[in-house]
Design a protein around this motif. Structure first.
Motif, short mmCIF file in Angstrom:
data_model
loop_
_atom_site.label_atom_id
_atom_site.label_comp_id
_atom_site.label_asym_id
_atom_site.label_seq_id
_atom_site.Cartn_x
_atom_site.Cartn_y
_atom_site.Cartn_z
N GLY A 130 55.79 -69.49 16.06
CA GLY A 130 56.22 -68.65 17.17
C GLY A 130 56.32 -69.46 18.45
O GLY A 130 55.34 -70.09 18.86
N GLY A 132 57.50 -68.23 21.66
CA GLY A 132 57.80 -67.40 22.80
C GLY A 132 57.12 -67.95 24.04
O GLY A 132 56.92 -69.15 24.18
N ASP A 153 60.01 -71.09 14.30
CA ASP A 153 60.30 -69.82 14.95
C ASP A 153 61.50 -69.18 14.26
O ASP A 153 62.42 -69.88 13.81
CB ASP A 153 60.59 -70.02 16.44
N ILE A 154 61.49 -67.85 14.21
CA ILE A 154 62.56 -67.13 13.53
C ILE A 154 63.80 -66.99 14.40
O ILE A 154 64.88 -66.67 13.90
CB ILE A 154 62.04 -65.74 13.09
N ASP A 155 63.66 -67.21 15.70
CA ASP A 155 64.78 -67.09 16.64
C ASP A 155 65.43 -68.45 16.84
O ASP A 155 64.81 -69.38 17.37
CB ASP A 155 64.28 -66.53 17.97
N ALA A 156 66.69 -68.56 16.43
CA ALA A 156 67.39 -69.84 16.53
C ALA A 156 67.58 -70.25 17.99
O ALA A 156 67.57 -71.44 18.31
CB ALA A 156 68.74 -69.77 15.83
N ASN A 157 67.77 -69.29 18.89
CA ASN A 157 67.96 -69.62 20.30
C ASN A 157 66.72 -70.28 20.90
O ASN A 157 66.82 -71.23 21.67
CB ASN A 157 68.32 -68.36 21.09
N ARG A 158 65.54 -69.79 20.53
CA ARG A 158 64.32 -70.40 21.05
C ARG A 158 64.12 -71.79 20.47
O ARG A 158 63.62 -72.69 21.16
CB ARG A 158 63.12 -69.51 20.73
N ASN A 160 66.53 -73.83 19.63
CA ASN A 160 67.48 -74.69 20.34
C ASN A 160 67.01 -74.99 21.76
O ASN A 160 67.18 -76.11 22.26
CB ASN A 160 68.86 -74.04 20.36
N HIS A 175 63.93 -73.67 12.36
CA HIS A 175 64.35 -72.27 12.45
C HIS A 175 64.05 -71.62 11.10
O HIS A 175 64.71 -71.88 10.10
CB HIS A 175 65.85 -72.18 12.76
N ASP A 177 61.34 -68.31 9.04
CA ASP A 177 60.40 -67.19 9.09
C ASP A 177 59.02 -67.69 8.70
O ASP A 177 58.80 -68.12 7.57
CB ASP A 177 60.86 -66.09 8.15
N THR A 201 53.18 -65.25 16.83
CA THR A 201 54.28 -64.31 16.88
C THR A 201 53.82 -62.99 17.48
O THR A 201 52.61 -62.71 17.56
CB THR A 201 54.86 -64.06 15.48
#
Length: 581
Positions: A130, A132, A153-158, A160, A175, A177, A201
Motif C-alpha cells: 500500500g 497511499g 500497490d493495487i493502484d497503477a497511478n500511485r 507510477n 503494480h 494486489d 492498505t
C-alpha cells in the motif's frame, strides 16, 4: 519471464508461421527452377545458396544474382518472392509493434524486471503493501535512514507516481494486489533479505490477508499491520502479527497521556516526531468540564471512551447514528457545523471540542462555528487528507490527529529504533516531573536543533573496538562510550536513554555502568555526537586513547618518531593535560 515468452509466441505465432512458409516456398521455387551458367549449361541452385539469396533479397539489399545470372523464369520467381516476403515482414513487424504496445505485455515485462531486481537484492529491505499517504510517508522516513524498501500497490497511478518521488534511494515497485500470495512472493516475501512486511492498505480484510500469508509463508518475519477494527485486530493477533496499529486508539492514548501528564506527552512527541519537528509548546487539555465530540465514527468512539475513562463528561453530536451507533449517554442529532446543534450540546459551558468527522471541510466548519460561540475552547481536529495541511495549520487547533502520519510515525520508530518504542512505553510509568526534567536535560544537550535518536549493539559488527576490548577482559563503562574521542576529558552532547541486557531494561543508566557484550543501548543527542561515537565503537586506537589516555602509534612516520623518542629515554608519550591530540 515465462509469461513474457508465452505472450510473444502466442501473439507472434501466426506471423512467424506465415514468414516461415513464405521463405520456404521462395527457397523451394529457386531450387526447382532451372538456370544457365556462363557456358550455357543448365544448373539448379542448391538449398544453401537459395536460402542465402532469399535472405538478403528480403532485406532489399540487392547483392546481385548468384552464382550466375538468372534466367527469365528465375527472375520472375524472384520478383514474386520479393513482394511476398516484404509483405510478410510488414505483417510480422506490425504484429510485433502491436505486441510491444499491449498493456498485458508491458505489465508482464515490468513484472519480470521487478522480479529480477528483487532477486538481485543483497541488503535488508522492508516490503510495504500500500502506497497511499501512510505508505508514502513511511517510505520517505525509512529511505532517509538508509533502509531499503519495496512497494506493492493495487493502484497503477500511485506506483507510477512513486518513480517521481524525491526519495533518497531507489524503491522497486510492483503494480499488484497485495492480497494475492503470488504478488507478495514476487515482491520478495520469501527473500532472505526481507526483514519485515508492513500492511498499510485502507482495507482491513486485505491487511489481514497479508498478515496471514506472511506468517504462513515466512513465519519468522516481522509483520506490522494497520487496522481500525477491533474484530480484525483480534484475528490478526491470532496469527502472530507482531504489531497491530490502530490510529484512532493510538491518538486516544496520546490524548489520555496529555490529560494525565503533559510533560510525558511532550517528551514522546519530541523523541518520536522525526526530523524538523522541533520542540513544540506543551499542551494542557482541560481535565474537568464538558467535552463535545462531533462524529461518533471510529475516531469519535475511541476518544469518547477514553474521555469517559478519564472521568470527563463527553457529549456526542452525530448525524447518522444508524450507521455509527449510539453512545450510552445519548447524543445530539446533527453535524455540528450549525450553531443550533452546538448550543443544544452545551457549547456555552464546554471546555473541549473534538472535530472528528471523516470530512475535513466539516471539521474546519465545526471549529470555526464553535470558536465563534466559545473562543477559549481546547480544540482537537481530525485531519483526513494530507493536501489540506495548509488550511489545517491555519485553523490553529491545539491537537491534530492525522491517521496516516500517526501510523507512519509509529512504524518508523518500530523499524528504525525499536528501543525507542520500548523506552516510550517505560516512560509512561514515570511521573510528569521526571519527563519535564528529561526534556530540559535533552534541550540543554542539543540546543536549538532536534534530538537525534540512535541505537548501538555491542557486537563485532556494531561495535568492533568495544567488543574486542570486552573479550580481552578490559573494563569499559558507559562513560567511556560517551567520551569525546578527541578530548577524553569532555563528554559528547549525548544521553543514554535505555540499556537492554538479556531481557532486562535500564532507563537512564548511570555513566559508571560497566558494559557487556550483547548490550543494546539507545542514545539521544546531536547528530555530530553519533558520528564521533563511531570512532570509539569501531576504532581500537580511539578506544585505547579514551581508556588509557595514550595515543597509539599507527603510521610509519609516527612509529619512527616514537622509536627515536624511546632511544632518548623518554619512555611512553603521554597526552598533554589539555587533551589535545
Amino acid at each position: 519471464m515465462h509469461s513474457i515468452i508465452f505472450l510473444i509466441f502466442r501473439r507472434m505465432r501466426q506471423p512467424l508461421l506465415t514468414l516461415v512458409l513464405t521463405y520456404s516456398v521462395a527457397i523451394l521455387g529457386l531450387t526447382l527452377i532451372p538456370g544457365q551458367d556462363d557456358a550455357g549449361n543448365t544448373w539448379y541452385m542448391d538449398f544453401f545458396h537459395a536460402f542465402y539469396f532469399v535472405s538478403y533479397m528480403a532485406t532489399t539489399i540487392g547483392f546481385g544474382e548468384i552464382p550466375f545470372a538468372f534466367s527469365d523464369a528465375q527472375r520472375l520467381w524472384v520478383t514474386f518472392s520479393l513482394y511476398a516476403t516484404v509483405v510478410v515482414w510488414i505483417y510480422a513487424l506490425g504484429t510485433l509493434l502491436s505486441l510491444v504496445q499491449d498493456k498485458m505485455f508491458q505489465r508482464a515485462l515490468t513484472a519480470s524486471r521487478f522480479a529480477h531486481r528483487i532477486r538481485r537484492m543483497r541488503e535488508d529491505f522492508y516490503l510495504l503493501c500500500g502506497y497511499g499517504e501512510t505508505g508514502s510517508a513511511l517510505a520517505h522516513a525509512l529511505t532517509e535512514r538508509d533502509r531499503s524498501v519495496v512497494v506493492i500497490d493495487i493502484d497503477a497511478n500511485r506506483v507510477n507516481m512513486l518513480q517521481l518521488e524525491n526519495l533518497r534511494q531507489y524503491v522497486p515497485s510492483l503494480h499488484g494486489d497485495a492480497a494475492r500470495p503470488l504478488h507478495l512472493l514476487e515482491a520478495g516475501l520469501k527473500h532472505p533479505c526481507c526483514k519485515g512486511v508492513v500492511a498499510l492498505t485502507n482495507v482491513n480484510e486485505v491487511n489481514l490477508k497479508v498478515a496471514i500469508t506472511s506468517k504462513l509463508l515466512h513465519p519468522e518475519i516481522k509483520v506490522i499491520c494497520r487496522s481500525d477494527s477491533h474484530d480484525v485486530e483480534e484475528n490478526m493477533a491470532s496469527f502472530g502479527t507482531d504489531y497491530i496499529i490502530n490510529p484512532f486508539d493510538t491518538f486516544a492514548n496520546h490524548l489520555a497521556t496529555a490529560l494525565q501528564a503533559p510533560g510525558l506527552y511532550l517528551l514522546h512527541r519530541w523523541l518520536t516526531g522525526g526530523r524538523g519537528c522541533g520542540l513544540a509548546e506543551p499542551v494542557y487539555p482541560p481535565t474537568e468540564g464538558r467535552w463535545i465530540v462531533c462524529g461518533y465514527g471510529r475516531f469519535g468512539r475511541a476518544v469518547y471512551h477514553r474521555l469517559q475513562d478519564e472521568g470527563i463528561e463527553p457529549v456526542v453530536i452525530e448525524s447518522m447514528p444508524e450507521m455509527t451507533g449510539r453512545p450510552e449517554t445519548g447524543f445530539v442529532l446533527g453535524r455540528g457545523t450549525e450553531a443550533d446543534t452546538l448550543l443544544e450540546a452545551g457549547i456555552d459551558r464546554a471546555v473541549g471540542l473534538v472535530a472528528g468527522t471523516d470530512n475535513d471541510a466539516n471539521n474546519l466548519s465545526i471549529i470555526m462555528t464553535a470558536r465563534t460561540l466559545r473562543p477559549e475552547l481546547f480544540v482537537v481536529l481530525r485531519q483526513n487528507h494530507k493536501e489540506n495541511q495548509a488550511i489545517i495549520n491555519a485553523v490553529g487547533a491545539d491537537m491534530v490527529m492525522h491517521p496516516s502520519a500517526i501510523i507512519a510515525n509509529r512504524i518508523r520508530v518500530l523499524l528504525g529504533t525499536p528501543l525507542l518504542y520500548q523506552f516510550t512505553s517505560l516512560a509512561l510509568h514515570q511521573d510528569d516531573d521526571w519527563a519535564t526534567a528529561l526534556v530540559n536535560r535533552i534541550r540543554q544537550l542539543v540546543g536549538k536543533g532536534d534530538p537525534v535518536v540512535w541505537e548501538v549493539l555491542l557486537d563485532s559488527t556494531g561495535a568492533l573496538a568495544i567488543n574486542e576490548a570486552l573479550e580481552q577482559g578490559r573494563r569499559v563503562s558507559l562513560g567511556h562510550l560517551l567520551a569525546d574521542p578527541g578530548r577524553r576529558e569532555q563528554s559528547l552532547p549525548a544521553l543514554c536513554l535505555l540499556l537492554k541486557r538479556e531481557g532486562e531494561r535500564n532507563v537512564l543508566p548511570a555513566d559508571d555502568l560497566v558494559l557487556k557484550t550483547g548490550d543494546r543501548l539507545l542514545f539521544c543527542g546531536r547528530n555530530s555526537s553519533r558520528r564521533r561515537m563511531e570512532w570509539c565503537l569501531q576504532n581500537v586506537h580511539a578506544l585505547s586513547y579514551i581508556l588509557t589516555g595514550e595515543m597509539a602509534s599507527t603510521g610509519w612516520l609516527w612509529r619512527r618518531f616514537r622509536r627515536d623518542q624511546d632511544r632518548g629515554g623518554s619512555g611512553k608519550r603521554q597526552v598533554p593535560d589539555d587533551g589535545k591530540i
